[in-house]
Design a protein around this motif. Structure first.
Motif, PDB file in Angstrom:
ATOM      1  N   TYR A   1      48.539  42.021  32.755  1.00 17.18           N
ATOM      2  CA  TYR A   1      47.606  41.381  31.853  1.00 17.18           C
ATOM      3  C   TYR A   1      47.827  42.032  30.288  1.00 17.18           C
ATOM      4  O   TYR A   1      48.114  43.439  30.185  1.00 17.18           O
TER       5      TYR A   1
ATOM      6  N   SER B   1      51.586  33.651  31.497  1.00 17.31           N
ATOM      7  CA  SER B   1      50.916  32.028  31.553  1.00 17.31           C
ATOM      8  C   SER B   1      50.945  31.622  29.710  1.00 17.31           C
ATOM      9  O   SER B   1      51.134  32.416  28.919  1.00 17.31           O
TER      10      SER B   1
ATOM     11  N   LYS C   1      45.713  32.484  26.018  1.00 17.11           N
ATOM     12  CA  LYS C   1      44.537  32.018  26.162  1.00 17.11           C
ATOM     13  C   LYS C   1      43.521  32.785  25.215  1.00 17.11           C
ATOM     14  O   LYS C   1      43.731  34.007  24.950  1.00 17.11           O
TER      15      LYS C   1
ATOM     16  N   VAL D   1      40.035  34.839  24.087  1.00 18.41           N
ATOM     17  CA  VAL D   1      38.751  35.125  24.651  1.00 18.41           C
ATOM     18  C   VAL D   1      37.719  35.003  23.552  1.00 18.41           C
ATOM     19  O   VAL D   1      36.367  34.107  24.081  1.00 18.41           O
TER      20      VAL D   1
ATOM     21  N   PHE E   1      37.071  39.890  33.367  1.00 14.10           N
ATOM     22  CA  PHE E   1      37.692  38.730  33.915  1.00 14.10           C
ATOM     23  C   PHE E   1      36.889  38.189  35.069  1.00 14.10           C
ATOM     24  O   PHE E   1      36.226  38.968  36.038  1.00 14.10           O
ATOM     25  N   ASP E   2      36.637  36.857  34.931  1.00  9.18           N
ATOM     26  CA  ASP E   2      36.154  36.273  36.126  1.00  9.18           C
ATOM     27  C   ASP E   2      36.941  35.888  37.519  1.00  9.18           C
ATOM     28  O   ASP E   2      36.402  36.093  38.461  1.00  9.18           O
ATOM     29  N   ASN E   3      38.086  35.750  37.086  1.00  9.35           N
ATOM     30  CA  ASN E   3      38.931  35.506  38.118  1.00  9.35           C
ATOM     31  C   ASN E   3      40.370  36.013  37.970  1.00  9.35           C
ATOM     32  O   ASN E   3      40.698  36.555  36.579  1.00  9.35           O
TER      33      ASN E   3
ATOM     34  N   THR F   1      42.780  34.796  36.278  1.00  7.11           N
ATOM     35  CA  THR F   1      43.489  34.333  35.159  1.00  7.11           C
ATOM     36  C   THR F   1      42.502  33.831  34.138  1.00  7.11           C
ATOM     37  O   THR F   1      42.709  33.399  33.024  1.00  7.11           O
ATOM     38  N   GLN F   2      41.080  34.089  34.343  1.00 10.53           N
ATOM     39  CA  GLN F   2      40.374  33.696  33.206  1.00 10.53           C
ATOM     40  C   GLN F   2      39.256  34.704  32.772  1.00 10.53           C
ATOM     41  O   GLN F   2      38.449  35.263  33.424  1.00 10.53           O
TER      42      GLN F   2
END
Lengths: 415, 155
Positions: free
Chosen positions: A175, A212, A215, A217, A257-259, A261-262
């Motif tokens: 990450y 990836s 994204k 935040v 993080f929720d999972n 990748t997110q």
């Protein structure tokens, strides 16, 4: 009459020159002082940790200390098997030189993974003011070689993508988060207001071969404080940074993080309400303990609430303990670090007594409920980096880079 | 003839005041020197750095202010290092501040210099000190706003 004019002219020529002479004298003195000051200023100085800028340090599972640092437009990695008494020859991570941000708030990062993997990230400095690219490289043979660095930000326009933070979980997911001004650029073009930068991230789930799509935040982060990241026990990352809330209130925020990748919902960490349109150059720190508590340390300078603070959250940032104020505000207490090892929590920071910089620490043996008195660990009269905290399987150490001095570990277990 | 000479001298003085000033190196004790230079005079002391985006807002504002009020006593200090001298000069010129009393922090003693000026200043930028003629000062963090400036000038 012409004589008078000539005299006047001579006077002004002299007057104009004195300023320049004074400046030249100053520059000469400065140059002289610098060469005497340290071997590091020599033109032919070899890359060395002593003369490096802003190193990062970490232990691997075997107790080997790894250090990443910048010298002469290269990031180097070397190691020590005797707790900092001697170091291996450095290996250059980027073979093609590039300008690199290497300062307290924005330094090269290093993480040790499984199976001889070593991950390095840094911010490349570009020509335009405040601009940069987020760079990443890794070694798959325990630091003998590094792959060619890649740029992680997929927005390649020359603007600010800076202040990288990196963490790697047990699965080997990498990450990287950073402060990004692509949205500011867009807003400017559209004639809209935009304060600060945005927090962006990218994930690599193939061991660093690819990253990836970037994204976001959140919009409106503070622009020039370090971002920090740690891996929670569920192997998901947590990012902490200084954010802009409302009208230039520069307090801290956290996202879990929720999972894989997110990123999840952003939580506000501090309520010191430091309202300022300025660059504090003073970012937070986080450490996650085995029981899942997050320990945080930060600095703020609001008129009513200022200095260094520590707080703990046991519910992933939904609620925090009452922040503990520490360090001597009148002695420039600054740059706090926090590290948890079981129920033992360590804080390290820097103070200044007018002549010397002093490395301080204090510890809690009950997960941050009660604390020891502050202890002095080291002092220096010269320039120094922010202190860092690291731990091997047994002990906790502070490392403190002081230019031209050995990169030394200070064991904190005895305190 | 005498009148023409006088005019020439006045023009030369004016030219000197507008001429590019060297950026001096701020060492321990330089702050006292700056105070002495402004003995019984109100003045503004403004700290900035090359890597501070809001500082550029501040410098632009000061450049404009100085065009409107050329008599304003202003001292600008970059907290970078003498290694950045060329870029510092370029920026000052860009913001029409190349003729003001300008300094740059000496290498490696930023903390010592900050402490000498104000132990409660943690290096956040821009940072300004508004001095009155008695040298009582008011510290302002962040870009100076017109209200703070007005209050200071009204003193």
């Amino acid at each position: 009459m012409y004589k008078v004019l000539l005299l006047v002219q001579i006077f002004f020529i002299w007057f104009g020159l004195t300023g320049t002479v004074e400046a030249a004298k100053q520059e000469h003195q400065h140059h002289h002082a610098a060469t005497v000051h340290s071997e590091c200023d020599k033109q032919d100085a070899l890359p060395s940790l002593r003369c490096a800028n802003a190193p990062s340090a970490v232990f691997d599972d075997n107790g080997r200390l790894w250090v990443a640092w910048e010298f002469g437009n290269h990031v180097y990695v070397n190691y020590s098997d005797d707790k900092g008494k001697s170091y291996s020859l450095p290996v250059a991570v980027n073979t093609v030189p590039e300008q690199i941000y290497a300062m307290g708030e924005n330094r090269p990062k290093i993480v040790i993974g499984n199976r001889g993997r070593i991950y390095v990230s840094w911010t490349q400095k570009l020509e335009q003011r405040f601009s940069g690219h987020i760079r990443f490289s890794y070694s798959a043979d325990n630091g003998k070689h590094f792959f060619d660095p890649v740029t992680v930000n997929d927005h390649k326009v020359v603007t600010s993508h800076r202040f990288d933070a990196m963490a790697v979980n047990e699965r080997g997911d990498i990450y990287i988060a950073w402060l990004d001004k692509r949205d500011l650029l867009k807003a400017k073009k559209e004639g809209k207001a935009y304060n600060g930068a945005a927090l962006y991230y990218a994930v690599s789930t193939d061991g660093g071969k690819s990253f990836s799509k970037n994204k976001k935040v959140i919009d409106y982060s503070c622009q020039c404080c370090r971002v920090v990241m740690a891996i929670d026990n569920d192997q998901l990352p947590v990012i902490v940074w200084r954010h802009i809330f409302g009208d230039n209130i520069r307090d801290h925020a956290l996202v879990k993080f929720d999972n894989q990748t997110q990123a999840g919902k952003v939580q506000r960490v501090s309520y010191d309400n430091w309202q300022v349109d300025a660059c504090p150059h003073h970012g937070p720190d986080i450490s996650i303990s085995k029981n899942g508590s997050y320990h945080l340390a930060w600095f703020n300078n609001a008129p009513q609430r200022h200095g260094l603070f520590y707080a703990r959250t046991d519910d992933q940032g939904k609620s925090f303990s009452e922040p503990l104020s520490f360090g001597n505000y009148n002695a420039q207490a600054a740059h706090p670090q926090v590290l948890s090892k079981g129920d033992n929590i360590f804080l390290a920071w820097k103070e200044f007594d007018g002549k010397q910089s002093i490395l301080f620490m204090m510890r809690s043996s009950d997960a941050g409920k009660s604390w020891s008195t502050p202890h002095i660990i080291a002092k220096t009269a010269g320039g120094s980096d922010h202190p860092l905290l690291i731990a091997d399987n047994k002990n906790v150490y502070s490392v403190w880079h002081r230019l031209g001095q050995d990169y030394q570990l200070f064991p904190l277990e005895g305190y | 003839m005498t009148r023409r000479l006088l005019l020439l001298i006045l023009l030369s003085i004016g030219f000197q005041a507008m001429a590019e000033q060297p950026v001096k190196i701020l060492r321990m004790g330089s702050y006292a020197q700056i105070l002495e230079q402004h003995h019984k005079q109100s003045f503004m002391l403004v700290f900035w750095s090359l890597d501070c985006p809001p500082c550029y807002k501040e410098l632009a504002m000061l450049g404009d202010l100085l065009t409107q009020q050329p008599k304003l006593a202003l001292v600008v200090i970059s907290t970078d290092s003498p290694d950045n001298m060329d870029e510092i000069k370029t920026r000052l010129k860009e913001f029409k501040l190349n003729h003001v009393n300008a300094w740059v922090f000496d290498n490696g003693i930023a903390q010592q210099l900050r402490y000498e000026i104000d132990p409660n200043w943690y290096g956040e930028l821009p940072r300004s000190y508004l001095f009155n003629a008695r040298h009582q000062r008011r510290a302002v963090t962040g870009v100076l706003n017109p209200v703070a400036l007005k209050q200071w000038k009204a003193q």
